[in-house]
Scaffold this motif. Structure first.
Motif, PDB file in Angstrom:
ATOM      1  N   THR A   1       0.862  -1.186   0.000  1.00 45.04           N
ATOM      2  CA  THR A   1       0.000   0.000   0.000  1.00 45.04           C
ATOM      3  C   THR A   1       0.895   1.231   0.000  1.00 45.04           C
ATOM      4  OG1 THR A   1      -1.744  -1.141   1.222  1.00 45.04           O
ATOM      5  CG2 THR A   1      -1.820   1.263   1.187  1.00 45.04           C
ATOM      6  N   TYR A   2       0.719   2.065  -1.019  1.00 46.89           N
ATOM      7  CA  TYR A   2       1.501   3.292  -1.148  1.00 46.89           C
ATOM      8  C   TYR A   2       0.628   4.506  -0.821  1.00 46.89           C
ATOM      9  CZ  TYR A   2       5.083   0.624  -3.677  1.00 46.89           C
ATOM     10  OH  TYR A   2       6.057  -0.273  -4.032  1.00 46.89           O
ATOM     11  N   GLN A   3       1.294   5.551  -0.334  1.00 43.08           N
ATOM     12  CA  GLN A   3       0.611   6.822  -0.086  1.00 43.08           C
ATOM     13  C   GLN A   3       1.269   7.913  -0.924  1.00 43.08           C
ATOM     14  OE1 GLN A   3       1.141   8.897   3.754  1.00 43.08           O
ATOM     15  NE2 GLN A   3      -1.099   9.050   3.834  1.00 43.08           N
ATOM     16  N   ASN A   4       0.442   8.594  -1.702  1.00 45.78           N
ATOM     17  CA  ASN A   4       0.937   9.716  -2.489  1.00 45.78           C
ATOM     18  C   ASN A   4       1.258  10.866  -1.548  1.00 45.78           C
ATOM     19  OD1 ASN A   4       1.114  12.067  -4.175  1.00 45.78           O
ATOM     20  ND2 ASN A   4       0.064  10.905  -5.787  1.00 45.78           N
ATOM     21  N   LYS A   5       2.494  11.350  -1.575  1.00 46.92           N
ATOM     22  CA  LYS A   5       2.921  12.387  -0.632  1.00 46.92           C
ATOM     23  C   LYS A   5       2.287  13.737  -0.944  1.00 46.92           C
ATOM     24  CE  LYS A   5       7.239  12.278   0.714  1.00 46.92           C
ATOM     25  NZ  LYS A   5       8.722  12.231   0.681  1.00 46.92           N
ATOM     26  N   ALA A   6       1.746  13.898  -2.149  1.00 47.83           N
ATOM     27  CA  ALA A   6       1.147  15.185  -2.524  1.00 47.83           C
ATOM     28  C   ALA A   6      -0.262  15.347  -1.956  1.00 47.83           C
ATOM     29  CB  ALA A   6       1.124  15.333  -4.042  1.00 47.83           C
ATOM     30  N   ASP A   7      -1.105  14.290  -2.095  1.00 44.81           N
ATOM     31  CA  ASP A   7      -2.499  14.432  -1.660  1.00 44.81           C
ATOM     32  C   ASP A   7      -2.871  13.503  -0.504  1.00 44.81           C
ATOM     33  OD1 ASP A   7      -2.703  11.942  -2.844  1.00 44.81           O
ATOM     34  OD2 ASP A   7      -3.859  12.635  -4.571  1.00 44.81           O
ATOM     35  N   GLY A   8      -1.931  12.635  -0.089  1.00 42.05           N
ATOM     36  CA  GLY A   8      -2.186  11.766   1.048  1.00 42.05           C
ATOM     37  C   GLY A   8      -3.044  10.554   0.756  1.00 42.05           C
ATOM     38  N   LYS A   9      -3.506  10.392  -0.485  1.00 36.57           N
ATOM     39  CA  LYS A   9      -4.352   9.256  -0.834  1.00 36.57           C
ATOM     40  C   LYS A   9      -3.494   8.017  -1.072  1.00 36.57           C
ATOM     41  CE  LYS A   9      -8.118  12.016  -2.730  1.00 36.57           C
ATOM     42  NZ  LYS A   9      -8.958  11.783  -1.531  1.00 36.57           N
ATOM     43  N   THR A  10      -4.092   6.844  -0.866  1.00 39.46           N
ATOM     44  CA  THR A  10      -3.354   5.586  -0.990  1.00 39.46           C
ATOM     45  C   THR A  10      -3.883   4.738  -2.137  1.00 39.46           C
ATOM     46  OG1 THR A  10      -4.821   4.435   0.562  1.00 39.46           O
ATOM     47  CG2 THR A  10      -2.886   5.555   1.481  1.00 39.46           C
TER      48      THR A  10
ATOM     49  N   ARG B   1      -7.598  -3.183 -27.804  1.00 40.01           N
ATOM     50  CA  ARG B   1      -8.292  -2.595 -28.951  1.00 40.01           C
ATOM     51  C   ARG B   1      -9.799  -2.664 -28.775  1.00 40.01           C
ATOM     52  NH1 ARG B   1      -4.612  -5.853 -31.795  1.00 40.01           N
ATOM     53  NH2 ARG B   1      -2.836  -4.712 -32.578  1.00 40.01           N
ATOM     54  N   ASP B   2     -10.240  -3.778 -28.144  1.00 44.18           N
ATOM     55  CA  ASP B   2     -11.674  -3.992 -28.022  1.00 44.18           C
ATOM     56  C   ASP B   2     -12.283  -3.287 -26.823  1.00 44.18           C
ATOM     57  OD1 ASP B   2     -11.564  -5.561 -30.226  1.00 44.18           O
ATOM     58  OD2 ASP B   2     -11.427  -7.456 -29.139  1.00 44.18           O
ATOM     59  N   SER B   3     -11.452  -2.935 -25.820  1.00 42.57           N
ATOM     60  CA  SER B   3     -12.004  -2.376 -24.594  1.00 42.57           C
ATOM     61  C   SER B   3     -12.359  -0.902 -24.779  1.00 42.57           C
ATOM     62  CB  SER B   3     -10.981  -2.513 -23.464  1.00 42.57           C
ATOM     63  OG  SER B   3      -9.873  -1.663 -23.703  1.00 42.57           O
ATOM     64  N   ASP B   4     -13.157  -0.407 -23.853  1.00 40.35           N
ATOM     65  CA  ASP B   4     -13.479   1.010 -23.870  1.00 40.35           C
ATOM     66  C   ASP B   4     -12.228   1.840 -23.564  1.00 40.35           C
ATOM     67  OD1 ASP B   4     -16.644   0.375 -22.280  1.00 40.35           O
ATOM     68  OD2 ASP B   4     -16.096   0.410 -24.408  1.00 40.35           O
ATOM     69  N   GLY B   5     -11.365   1.237 -22.702  1.00 40.22           N
ATOM     70  CA  GLY B   5     -10.063   1.839 -22.411  1.00 40.22           C
ATOM     71  C   GLY B   5     -10.195   3.201 -21.781  1.00 40.22           C
ATOM     72  N   GLY B   6      -9.057   3.891 -21.769  1.00 43.87           N
ATOM     73  CA  GLY B   6      -9.041   5.289 -21.381  1.00 43.87           C
ATOM     74  C   GLY B   6      -9.041   5.529 -19.890  1.00 43.87           C
ATOM     75  N   GLY B   7      -9.377   6.716 -19.555  1.00 37.61           N
ATOM     76  CA  GLY B   7      -9.314   7.127 -18.157  1.00 37.61           C
ATOM     77  C   GLY B   7      -8.027   7.850 -17.906  1.00 37.61           C
ATOM     78  N   LEU B   8      -7.977   8.546 -16.788  1.00 33.07           N
ATOM     79  CA  LEU B   8      -6.778   9.288 -16.425  1.00 33.07           C
ATOM     80  C   LEU B   8      -5.895   8.423 -15.568  1.00 33.07           C
ATOM     81  CD1 LEU B   8      -8.426  12.729 -15.676  1.00 33.07           C
ATOM     82  CD2 LEU B   8      -7.297  11.996 -17.772  1.00 33.07           C
ATOM     83  N   SER B   9      -4.727   8.955 -15.253  1.00 35.34           N
ATOM     84  CA  SER B   9      -3.785   8.235 -14.415  1.00 35.34           C
ATOM     85  C   SER B   9      -4.365   8.002 -13.035  1.00 35.34           C
ATOM     86  CB  SER B   9      -2.486   9.041 -14.300  1.00 35.34           C
ATOM     87  OG  SER B   9      -1.648   8.487 -13.338  1.00 35.34           O
ATOM     88  N   SER B  10      -3.769   7.045 -12.334  1.00 39.26           N
ATOM     89  CA  SER B  10      -4.293   6.683 -11.021  1.00 39.26           C
ATOM     90  C   SER B  10      -3.934   7.697  -9.951  1.00 39.26           C
ATOM     91  CB  SER B  10      -3.741   5.308 -10.607  1.00 39.26           C
ATOM     92  OG  SER B  10      -2.333   5.361 -10.551  1.00 39.26           O
ATOM     93  N   GLY B  11      -3.155   8.709 -10.281  1.00 37.23           N
ATOM     94  CA  GLY B  11      -2.800   9.710  -9.291  1.00 37.23           C
ATOM     95  C   GLY B  11      -1.634   9.300  -8.430  1.00 37.23           C
ATOM     96  N   LYS B  12      -0.857   8.317  -8.906  1.00 34.56           N
ATOM     97  CA  LYS B  12       0.292   7.862  -8.131  1.00 34.56           C
ATOM     98  C   LYS B  12       1.424   8.847  -8.236  1.00 34.56           C
ATOM     99  CE  LYS B  12      -0.049   3.780 -10.116  1.00 34.56           C
ATOM    100  NZ  LYS B  12       0.199   2.437 -10.524  1.00 34.56           N
TER     101      LYS B  12
END
Length: 377
Positions: A26-35, A366-377
């Protein structure tokens, strides 16, 4: 959306394959504190195949990746960077609570594939992978998209079974259609094109063969360093995996020589024949040619060792010559009178399995809807 959490030693499914959970960080992002959680997975079918499943419940972003020291960010763009620390660990992982690192994350233009670079005190770690939709991973049975509620009693059970059967039929025919369209319309990605465009390889020379055929030779730029830090088997396998990634698993047969003093890797596609080998002056070269070159030309690989040449010819004779003898029946064959034996091809070998996995992942993306933004890590 419900919190997604798994535990060490349980079996889960990700992108259609089963994996054992070896460890969890489990990691914690030091910028926003979310894991977010990273799960180390090992395939239940192939003991040497490992993946990392990233589950970010805060941002509802999920991905499946593999360690890939030769991942290239060419054609990708940065979507996130920052620093994080490990706040909890369990199972078999090489991280301790309190360990910190910085990172950059990249996406391709379609926002489907990802490359991550993590900078630790003891070095950098590269990985490549792709995003998953929520229904593409989890414990067996908990991520069924269709169905729901079936009612009570036998009637509900029958309806559920009918729906499940229809889903399986649709998935099977969809998979067949995807494979067909991939091979028919795209023709598969060419190794020669990948080598020409990649900054990791430098054109060295060309070998002119019979009937106006030609083989191109490229040097893997960091080959000498790679051979100093790893065994020949590991070094050549890593370069071969980079090529397989580059052409999205477009291969018919892949195998590494198992002789003690030669670990050449041969890759056969529908149109090309490629070998990755260690030269007589300890460089890593890649030779690629049309299959007709291999059929018509009896020339040694550029600066190749004797066993490299033997494997080059024996692999082609065992895996490609029979088919090509029908396609090129009007051409003179370089194998007339050949008597140097064959190889035992194992379709379940690690590299061929890896190539099949990359190809299926490419088709799925190719077949998936894909996309989305980064996980915020």
């Amino acid at each position: 959306m419900a919190i997604r959490e798994f535990y060490v030693n349980e079996t889960i499914m990700a992108d259609g394959d089963y994996y054992n959970v070896l460890g969890k960080i489990t990691y914690q992002n030091k910028a926003d504190g979310k894991t977010w959680d990273e799960y180390r997975l090992r395939s239940t079918a192939f003991a040497n195949e490992e993946r990392w499943l990233s589950v970010d419940n805060a941002y509802n972003e999920f991905s499946l990746s593999k360690i890939n020291p030769f991942a290239s960010t060419m054609g990708y763009h940065v979507v996130d960077s920052g620093s994080a620390r490990a706040v909890a660990v369990s199972g078999d992982v090489d991280v301790e609570v309190g360990d910190e690192f910085t990172f950059e994350e990249y996406e391709d233009r379609e926002e489907e594939k990802i490359i991550s670079i993590e900078h630790w005190d003891d070095g950098d770690e590269y990985s490549s992978g792709y995003y998953l939709d929520p229904w593409e991973f989890g414990r067996e049975g908990e991520n069924v998209r269709a169905g729901g509620g079936g009612g009570s009693g036998s009637g509900g059970s029958i309806v559920s079974k009918i729906i499940s059967s229809l889903i399986i039929i649709i998935m099977v025919f969809g998979s067949i259609a995807s494979e067909f369209s991939f091979s028919l319309f795209s023709g598969g990605k060419k190794i020669s094109t990948f080598l020409k465009k990649s900054s990791l390889y430098e054109y060295t020379t060309s070998i002119t063969g019979s009937e106006k055929q030609k083989a191109d030779v490229y040097e893997y730029i960091s080959g000498s360093t790679l051979l100093q830090n790893y065994s020949e088997e590991e070094a050549l396998m890593s370069v071969a995996m980079n090529i397989i990634d580059g052409v999205e698993g477009n291969s018919e047969a892949v195998q590494q020589n198992d002789e003690k003093d030669d670990k050449t890797v041969a890759i056969l596609t529908k149109k090309e024949y490629c070998i990755v080998y260690r030269s007589e002056d300890d460089k890593i070269f890649v030779q690629v040619s049309p299959r007709k070159y291999a059929y018509t030309t009896d020339k040694e690989p550029y600066r190749g060792r004797r066993r490299t040449r033997r494997y080059y010819r024996r692999f082609y004779y065992s895996s490609g010559y029979g088919y090509d003898s029908r396609s090129y029946s009007r051409s003179h064959s370089a194998y007339d009178g050949y008597s140097d034996g064959t190889i035992n091809y194992d379709a379940g070998n690690g590299l061929n399995t890896y190539s099949n996995s990359v190809r299926q992942s490419s088709i799925s993306s190719r077949d998936s809807d894909g996309g989305g933004l980064s996980s915020g890590k």
